[in-house]
Design a protein around this motif. Structure first.
Motif, short mmCIF file in Angstrom:
data_model
loop_
_atom_site.label_atom_id
_atom_site.label_comp_id
_atom_site.label_asym_id
_atom_site.label_seq_id
_atom_site.Cartn_x
_atom_site.Cartn_y
_atom_site.Cartn_z
N GLU A 57 -2.98 -31.73 -7.13
CA GLU A 57 -3.02 -31.29 -8.52
C GLU A 57 -4.02 -30.17 -8.74
O GLU A 57 -3.93 -29.43 -9.73
N LEU A 62 -3.85 -27.80 -14.41
CA LEU A 62 -3.03 -28.65 -15.26
C LEU A 62 -3.65 -28.88 -16.63
O LEU A 62 -2.99 -29.43 -17.51
N ASN A 63 -4.92 -28.52 -16.80
CA ASN A 63 -5.58 -28.74 -18.08
C ASN A 63 -5.47 -27.53 -19.00
O ASN A 63 -5.84 -27.62 -20.17
N LYS A 68 3.22 -23.26 -16.56
CA LYS A 68 2.66 -23.04 -15.23
C LYS A 68 3.74 -23.27 -14.19
O LYS A 68 4.63 -24.10 -14.36
N TYR A 82 5.38 -26.91 -18.87
CA TYR A 82 4.09 -27.35 -19.37
C TYR A 82 3.45 -28.33 -18.39
O TYR A 82 4.07 -28.83 -17.45
N SER A 83 2.17 -28.64 -18.67
CA SER A 83 1.36 -29.39 -17.70
C SER A 83 1.90 -30.80 -17.47
O SER A 83 1.91 -31.29 -16.34
N ARG A 87 2.99 -32.14 -13.83
CA ARG A 87 2.30 -33.25 -13.17
C ARG A 87 3.31 -34.30 -12.68
O ARG A 87 3.18 -34.83 -11.57
#
Length: 660
Positions: A57, A62-63, A68, A82-83, A87
């Protein structure tokens, strides 16, 4: 204001991410200093090789806000998202689909890592199936597309000594599975059922095969001992361990395998069963020790099957490779002793059952088509390959047993030395003429033409050519009745209840009769009818299994003590009249609109008509008989009843008239 706050928070967030990355790099460097050096350093590792999910990760922020891209997938395969979706993508795809090596995971990767040629441009390949996804390696710089190929590649690195760790197809720390069969314990890997993923392949469905081979060896051990026995493909070693544990001093067992993992597991299984093992041709004191007094001694060797069969003579050889066994037949007959036994198990059902005719021609040199008796064709084809290999070594064969059940074909033959015996065996290799319309068949004799061989008239009544030549095949008998009787005694002695009905069927099939009586013990008898065989067993728990006798009440033979003593004679005196080749399926030749008689009743009808008849283990609806197809159909037609009888038709007409 929200936009300004977000703009002010972005640099702070980036600083935190940079700090975490520097801390992770420093920890990784400290771990590398503490661990011994390997073939590749941490800085040279591919991004898809991680030890924890957090490391995967950290390849992407991811924050942060916005869409992305996946660090392991190209843009055209996985679009930016999106994150929270990214994930889940990393967790459910890349982290769960992996190959484990030295505690690290080689996660699935779609990056264009493959080159067309050294120094050339990279090529992007779009993969849609699971096994065609690029896996980026850890040990060397090669790129491998398939997961199973990557596993084999890593094992080769371990075998060559390029790495210190040993590959395991299961997560580290997972316990072995202990399996018990015929009083023998073996430990299995959790993926033992998949030969592509495990060296120690074990098939539970082959229990029947293992017990038939054991009974064959037990019969040979009663004739002479000690015997030099070879289990050429040990895998877990269960077959050789069963020989040593139950036959003890009557056999000297050698178990070989080419895989280091298998040899290691065989040695561990020896200790698990309190069996002492030693290396090849070493003294008895060299090898593994067990707690307490060992019950047997087994020789375990890491050697190719062809090599050890060329180097040493054996009395009993069992070949059970993955697929066809034709590559090992020449070496098996090279050093086998006179009157020894060779058992061959073939599992290449695609070529045996005419699903791949080109493979059949390449491996066995036979021409086959799909027929109603395809299982017996497969057995005779394997026997023909065995006979040709024996003839090349100036040896002949006597077929003791040929079984085709489930997904394997087992052939057990006795070796007869001498060119005369080889010539006699070679004369039994003949072509088979098969009618593709009515499925009549007959072996082609030397000098005969195809047109006048078949008894059917299909070639005259139908346009074109209806007959084909199959083979060459083994035209001799597939069973030895005396040997099968002794195998049944061994099965009862060692409590092999699973194969006793099969062996009883084989005994009836070998003599082509349905009338048999087997007597166990002198008194306290209880009759049991099974597969046309009457079994008499002792009710008391005394030494019944050791005093087994046989008597027959078929035809005009006498029953009782007068005949029981003459049954157990020498080995070759038990040979009876050869059984008819092949069988007919009662469902294949059934008449449309007619109800067939029950199978057992139909067997009695054929017997009353003066034909030899029996059931066959090759097909539950098959009938082995010396009657021609025309006579077989005539008897079947005679005793078949129309589906709607005249009485039923009359009742139907009366009821219809009343209704009108």
């Amino acid at each position: 204001m929200a936009a300004l706050a977000e703009a002010d928070a972005a640099p702070l967030h980036q600083e935190d991410v940079d700090t975490k990355q520097r801390a992770a790099e420093s920890e990784a460097a400290a771990d590398d200093d503490a661990k011994p050096s390997t073939t590749t350093s941490t800085t040279e590792r591919h991004v898809s090789i991680q030890t924890q999910l957090d490391g995967l990760e950290t390849l992407v922020d991811l924050n942060g806000a916005g869409r992305k891209s996946c660090p392991l997938c190209p843009e055209e395969k996985f679009k930016a998202c999106y994150s929270h979706k990214l994930r889940r993508h990393l967790q459910n795809l890349h982290w769960k689909v992996y190959v484990e090596f030295e505690g690290q995971r080689m996660c699935i990767c779609h990056l264009p890592c493959r080159n067309l040629k050294p120094g050339g441009d990279q090529v992007r390949v779009t993969h849609v199936t699971f096994y065609e996804i690029n896996f980026c390696p850890q040990v060397c710089s090669v790129t491998i597309a398939r997961k199973t190929d990557m596993m084999s590649h890593l094992k080769r690195h371990v075998n060559k000594g390029e790495t210190e760790a040993s590959y395991s197809g299961t997560p580290s720390g997972q316990p072995y599975e202990i399996m018990k069969e015929l009083g023998t314990n073996v430990q299995l890997l959790p993926n033992h059922t998949t030969p592509q993923k495990s060296d120690t392949y074990f098939n539970r469905k082959m229990k029947t095969n293992r017990q038939l081979v054991f009974c064959s060896l037990a019969v040979l051990a009663e004739e002479r001992n000690p015997l030099e026995c070879l289990d050429a493909f040990g895998a877990t070693g269960i077959m050789g361990l069963q020989w040593a544990k139950h036959l003890r001093t009557a056999v000297k067992v050698t178990i070989t395998d080419i895989s280091d993992t298998c040899v290691k597991m065989i040695k561990e299984n020896c200790q698990l069963n309190h069996i002492r093992w030693r290396g090849p041709r070493g003294p008895d004191g060299a090898g593994g020790e067990v707690e307490g007094t060992p019950i047997a001694l087994v020789e375990v060797a890491k050697m190719d099957a062809n090599v050890i069969m060329h180097l040493r003579p054996f009395d009993f050889i069992h070949l059970d490779p993955f697929g066809t066994a034709v590559n090992y037949l020449d070496a098996a007959f090279r050093n086998v002793r006179n009157l020894g036994i060779i058992s061959v198990t073939s599992t290449d059902t695609g070529s045996l059952y005419a699903k791949s005719p080109n493979v059949t021609l390449r491996h066995y040199g036979c021409n086959l088509v799909r027929t109603e008796y395809y299982r017996e064709l497969a057995a005779r084809m394997v026997v023909a390959a065995v006979a040709r290999a024996a003839a090349r070594c100036n040896k002949g064969i006597e077929v003791l047993l040929a079984v085709a059940v489930e997904h394997f074909v087992l052939v057990v033959v006795r070796v007869l030395r001498g060119p005369t015996q080889a010539d006699e065996s070679a004369k039994k290799l003949r072509k088979l003429v098969h009618c593709q319309w009515c499925e009549e068949r007959v072996f082609l004799k030397l000098g005969n033409m195809v047109d006048n061989t078949l008894p059917c008239n299909c070639h005259g009544s139908l346009p074109g050519k209806t007959a084909v030549q199959l083979g060459p095949l083994w035209s001799g008998p597939l069973f030895n009745t005396g040997f099968l009787r002794k195998m049944l005694l061994a099965a009862v002695k060692y409590s092999m209840d699973d194969i006793q009905p099969l062996v009883k069927t084989l005994i009836c099939e070998s003599e082509c009769t349905t009338l048999k009586s087997l007597v166990h013990g002198p008194s306290a008898l209880t009759n049991q009818v099974e597969c046309g065989v009457v079994i008499k067993t002792l009710q008391s728990g005394e030494e019944a299994g050791l005093s087994l006798t046989l008597c027959f009440c078929a035809g005009k033979r006498k029953s009782g003590g007068e005949e029981s003593g003459s049954v157990l004679k020498k080995l070759k005196s038990d040979a009876s009249l050869e059984h008819p080749p092949f069988y007919y399926s009662i469902h294949r030749h059934s008449i449309r609109g007619m109800n067939m008689p029950k199978l057992n009743r139909f067997l009695q009808y054929l017997t009353d008509a003066g034909f030899r008849v029996s059931r066959t283990h090759f097909d539950p609806t098959g009938v082995r008989t010396d009657a021609s197809l025309e006579k077989f159909k005539s008897v079947l037609t005679k005793y078949s009843v129309p589906t709607y009888t005249n009485a039923t038709a009359a009742e139907t007409s009366v009821s219809s008239e009343k209704t009108e």
